[in-house]
Design an enzyme around this catalytic site. Structure first.
Site, short mmCIF file in Angstrom:
data_model
loop_
_atom_site.label_atom_id
_atom_site.label_comp_id
_atom_site.label_asym_id
_atom_site.label_seq_id
_atom_site.Cartn_x
_atom_site.Cartn_y
_atom_site.Cartn_z
N ASP A 1 -65.47 29.97 -21.47
CA ASP A 1 -65.97 29.31 -20.28
C ASP A 1 -64.98 28.70 -19.26
O ASP A 1 -65.08 28.21 -18.38
CB ASP A 1 -66.77 28.10 -20.72
CG ASP A 1 -68.00 28.17 -21.64
OD1 ASP A 1 -68.98 29.01 -20.93
OD2 ASP A 1 -68.11 27.91 -22.82
N ASP A 2 -63.72 29.11 -19.61
CA ASP A 2 -62.56 28.67 -18.95
C ASP A 2 -62.14 29.58 -17.76
O ASP A 2 -62.24 30.68 -18.02
CB ASP A 2 -61.39 28.78 -20.04
CG ASP A 2 -60.08 27.94 -19.48
OD1 ASP A 2 -59.73 26.85 -19.81
OD2 ASP A 2 -59.49 28.87 -18.49
N PHE A 3 -61.99 28.96 -16.64
CA PHE A 3 -62.05 29.67 -15.39
C PHE A 3 -60.76 30.63 -15.56
O PHE A 3 -60.79 31.62 -15.24
CB PHE A 3 -62.02 28.80 -14.29
CG PHE A 3 -61.70 29.39 -13.01
CD1 PHE A 3 -62.47 30.03 -12.37
CD2 PHE A 3 -60.12 29.59 -12.39
CE1 PHE A 3 -62.15 30.64 -11.04
CE2 PHE A 3 -59.93 30.33 -11.26
CZ PHE A 3 -60.91 30.78 -10.40
N GLY A 4 -59.69 29.85 -15.91
CA GLY A 4 -58.42 30.76 -16.04
C GLY A 4 -58.36 32.02 -17.18
O GLY A 4 -57.82 33.04 -16.80
N GLY B 1 -58.29 26.50 -16.60
CA GLY B 1 -57.91 26.71 -17.82
C GLY B 1 -56.70 25.62 -18.00
O GLY B 1 -56.03 25.19 -17.00
#
Length: 282
Positions: free
Chosen positions: A229-232, A7
């Site tokens: 789709d944001d890792f964070g 993120g």
């Protein structure tokens, strides 16, 4: 496309990013999006009063600046109250993090917002700030290089700023798309729905859904964007709910439906969940 994103706010906790670096902003946890706030002319004037007003103007200016910022952030109070009432996990998270300080940059055109998003992609806010700073110095510290500037700039010059080969190809494609009319002006983009804008922008080589979602959150101030789709964001939700693994993006989009129309604020909080020492929310 470059793998799963962290993120724009991944470094948020350590850096207190100015929400999308320079902004102290909110760039979530993808590569922490940069956000340091551009200073308003009024604020600068208040901070540099005439000599004979020095003793009174400085504290007065600070109070006024704080008041302006608090008024801007108060628009999220309804979203914060909604999420706090959703369940006990959300209530604990919001109590831990405090008021929402999401800080979009509404004055930016989509072209600039997209180029900045690519610069910060998969990086910390500090690293993204450095890349954008070097890019601007190529053009005598102009506010931001024009599409024509980027197209004319040599690969090696952009690489020296910190852009990878794939990112150079993408920002040049954004510049060409802007000149061709594929990347809309802010006024046109403001009249488009979220999905219509996403569908239009992902036609540009190297632009994915996450990049357009950063545009929607930080330049167009859309309030119901959840970059799944944001890792964070995914990791934040995993910690929030003490899950053994992150939900898949499609699962998280479904999970987030009850948070609508406050998902931008939800993402802001998920980006800020402390990750050390296990789940500190329990």
């Amino acid at each position: 496309m470059i793998g799963k994103r962290r993120g724009p706010h991944d470094a948020t906790i350590e850096i207190n990013r100015a929400d999308m670096g320079k902004d102290g902003d909110d760039r979530g946890r993808h590569a922490p999006c940069p956000h340091r706030k551009p200073e308003r002319a009024m604020d600068a004037a208040l901070r540099q009063p005439h000599a004979h007003h020095l003793r009174t103007a400085t504290p007065r200016g600070r109070r006024r600046k704080q008041g302006i910022r608090m008024n801007l952030f108060s628009r999220y109070d309804g979203s914060v109250a909604f999420l706090s009432s959703h369940d006990d996990d959300w209530a604990r998270l919001i109590d831990l993090v405090g008021p929402c300080r999401h800080d979009p940059k509404a004055a930016r055109e989509p072209y600039e917002a997209l180029v900045r998003a690519i610069a910060y992609q998969q990086l910390t806010a500090k690293a993204g700030d450095a890349i954008v700073g070097r890019l601007k110095r190529l053009f005598d510290n102009s506010d931001f290089p024009t599409p024509e500037d980027l197209i004319a700039t040599e690969f090696d010059q952009l690489h020296s700023c910190g852009f990878s080969a794939s990112k150079i190809a993408t920002i040049k494609a954004i510049a060409r798309g802007t000149l061709d009319g594929l990347v809309p002006t802010r006024d046109i983009a403001a009249a488009m729905t979220d999905e219509a804008l996403i569908d239009r922008m992902i036609g540009i080589k190297g632009i994915g859904r996450w990049t357009v979602e950063m545009l929607l959150m930080y330049s167009l101030e859309r309030m119901d964007i959840l970059p799944a789709d944001d890792f964070g964001v995914c990791e934040g939700y995993r910690v929030l709910k003490s899950l053994p693994e992150q939900p898949k993006p499609r699962e998280l989009r479904e999970i987030s439906k009850p948070w609508s129309p406050h998902r931008t604020v939800a993402a802001w909080y998920l980006w800020r969940i402390p990750r050390e020492r296990g789940n500190v929310l329990k």
